[in-house]
Write a protein that holds these residues in place. Structure first.
Motif, PDB file in Angstrom:
ATOM      1  N   ARG A  55      75.434 -49.197 -29.045  1.00 23.38           N
ATOM      2  CA  ARG A  55      75.530 -49.935 -30.308  1.00 23.38           C
ATOM      3  C   ARG A  55      74.426 -49.535 -31.279  1.00 23.38           C
ATOM      4  O   ARG A  55      74.641 -49.416 -32.477  1.00 23.38           O
ATOM      5  N   ASP A  56      73.208 -49.408 -30.774  1.00 18.96           N
ATOM      6  CA  ASP A  56      72.080 -48.950 -31.584  1.00 18.96           C
ATOM      7  C   ASP A  56      71.076 -48.245 -30.679  1.00 18.96           C
ATOM      8  O   ASP A  56      71.221 -48.236 -29.453  1.00 18.96           O
ATOM      9  N   GLN A  57      70.038 -47.676 -31.275  1.00 21.76           N
ATOM     10  CA  GLN A  57      69.108 -46.846 -30.519  1.00 21.76           C
ATOM     11  C   GLN A  57      68.403 -47.611 -29.396  1.00 21.76           C
ATOM     12  O   GLN A  57      68.136 -47.058 -28.331  1.00 21.76           O
ATOM     13  N   GLN A  58      68.102 -48.896 -29.617  1.00 21.99           N
ATOM     14  CA  GLN A  58      67.384 -49.632 -28.579  1.00 21.99           C
ATOM     15  C   GLN A  58      68.252 -49.897 -27.348  1.00 21.99           C
ATOM     16  O   GLN A  58      67.734 -50.238 -26.285  1.00 21.99           O
ATOM     17  N   ASP A  59      69.572 -49.721 -27.469  1.00 22.27           N
ATOM     18  CA  ASP A  59      70.448 -49.902 -26.318  1.00 22.27           C
ATOM     19  C   ASP A  59      70.550 -48.644 -25.445  1.00 22.27           C
ATOM     20  O   ASP A  59      71.203 -48.673 -24.406  1.00 22.27           O
ATOM     21  N   ALA A  60      69.909 -47.569 -25.858  1.00 21.88           N
ATOM     22  CA  ALA A  60      69.909 -46.341 -25.049  1.00 21.88           C
ATOM     23  C   ALA A  60      68.792 -46.431 -24.007  1.00 21.88           C
ATOM     24  O   ALA A  60      67.912 -45.577 -23.916  1.00 21.88           O
TER      25      ALA A  60
END
Length: 424
Positions: free
Chosen positions: A341-346
């Protein structure tokens, strides 16, 4: 394919002893016998559906849970159709038998409609408006209520069983009634054993950590009381947390994130009333685990050693693909595609980078914010992967269906696409 054909043939074989026994004994007119046969064939299919609902692990390893759930649902449809024809073309002198037959039929139709909407993705995963309506209604009809409504099938079976015992045209044949009772007692005994006795024999574990991963995901790690040599990469378990007031004692499926057979880790997206409460699971919480389930590893082993493996995960759907990558990144050509969904979810970027570094050039990783589009897949996947690769997709139902369509459009054969949906 042959295994699945043999599995689906069970729907024909299961009621056959009842059909042959009744046909050998009955003296009613041929047309009436036919409609009576439809009635107890529908009953046998309800019993078979209940039998499949206990998820036999050995059967799951053979054909997979999607096939088991698919036959379970189709039996419900076919049984209702046969019951309708039986009901409209049969008659009885027993008022109670008629009432029981009507009540069981209407209850079965109600359970079927409820299950299609809340416990199945046949419609809601393909029609966005229905999916939105389901999410709104789930605030009232929560998962636990849905499970109990589904268990009304047991009440339906009891009413049909009594209905059959009240029919003179059926109960006069002792051998047939004994066989009918044997079917009923055997199936309900297996169901009772599996649901209320067998859990004491399942794997047990203790939660050792519960950490946030991104904004809406948690990683739970737990130590098994005894190592399980039956766990394979890509497997999943049904978990039930014991003695935790914040979390209801329900069974829910979650995929194993690594290939450790002693300490299991699960990456869980907090979406819904149950997973949203997992924040309250503290270290030391006891857990029961039903399983393992899953066929990804057996499918990988059947592939040609030179065939590329493409793992396509959406969000927390990367969890079982990580365990497959951990097991095969040094021996197989692998391309991991991870949509977040966004970079912090990687949150597993470092883990994937470590696998890639130690793969000797065999593994590639592509992490992207937002879903992969057709153009993305065309650019990222080499021709060899499209023509010969094995594809494994894991994520929410609508996303899995959308990615299956994309892969078929770029030339990937349906038989080489394997999927696991996070909402069964």
């Amino acid at each position: 394919m042959l295994r699945k054909l043999l599995f689906w043939s069970v729907a024909f074989m299961f009621p056959l002893p009842l059909v042959l026994t009744y046909d050998a004994l009955a003296r009613e007119p041929e047309q009436l016998r036919f409609y009576i046969t439809l009635g107890f064939t529908a009953y046998a299919w309800w019993l078979l559906a209940i039998l499949l609902s206990v998820r036999p692990p050995w059967l799951e390893r053979l054909v997979g849970l999607p096939s088991i759930y698919g036959l379970h649902g189709m039996l419900g449809i076919f049984a209702i159709v046969l019951a309708y024809v039986h009901r409209d073309n049969s008659y009885s002198g027993s008022r109670l038998a008629i009432l029981l037959g009507d009540w069981s039929f209407y209850a079965a139709v109600g359970v079927f409609c409820f299950s299609v909407f809340f416990l199945s993705g046949w419609l809601v995963d393909r029609v966005r408006l229905l999916l939105t309506a389901k999410r709104l209604l789930e605030r009232v009809f929560r998962h636990q209520l849905s499970v109990w409504v589904h268990r009304l099938n047991l009440v339906i079976v009891a009413m049909i069983w009594l209905h059959a015992h009240l029919l003179v045209r059926v109960n006069q044949y002792f051998a047939f009634m004994m066989l009918l009772d044997l079917y009923t007692v055997a199936v309900l005994s297996i169901y009772a054993w599996k649901k209320w006795i067998a859990p004491d024999t399942y794997l047990t574990a203790t939660v050792v950590s519960n950490e946030a991963r991104g904004a809406s995901t948690r990683r739970l790690s737990m130590d098994l009381d005894h190592p399980s040599v039956g766990i394979r990469p890509g497997d999943f378990f049904f978990l039930r947390f014991e003695g935790t007031p914040a979390v209801r004692r329900e069974w829910h499926p979650f995929s194993v994130t690594d290939d450790d057979q002693k300490t299991l880790s699960f990456t869980i997206r907090q979406h819904g009333d149950f997973t949203g409460s997992l924040t309250g699971v503290a270290p030391g919480t006891r857990v029961r685990l039903e399983g393992p389930f899953g066929r990804f590893e057996s499918i990988v082993r059947k592939q040609d050693a030179n065939a590329p493996l493409v793992f396509l995960g959406m969000g927390a759907g990367v969890a079982p693909l990580l365990s497959l990558a951990a097991a095969h990144h040094t021996t197989r050509e692998i391309h991991v595609l991870w949509a977040v969904r966004d970079q912090q979810d990687a949150y597993y970027r470092d883990v994937l980078a470590r696998y890639q570094e130690s793969s000797g050039g065999r593994m590639r990783v592509t992490t992207q914010v937002g879903r992969f589009r057709r153009g993305d897949l065309t650019d990222l996947l080499p021709a060899a992967a499209v023509s010969n690769g094995a594809f494994f997709i894991v994520g929410p139902n609508p996303a899995v269906l959308a990615n299956q369509r994309l892969l078929r459009r770029i030339g990937v054969s349906s038989r080489r696409i394997h999927q696991e949906r996070l909402t069964m």
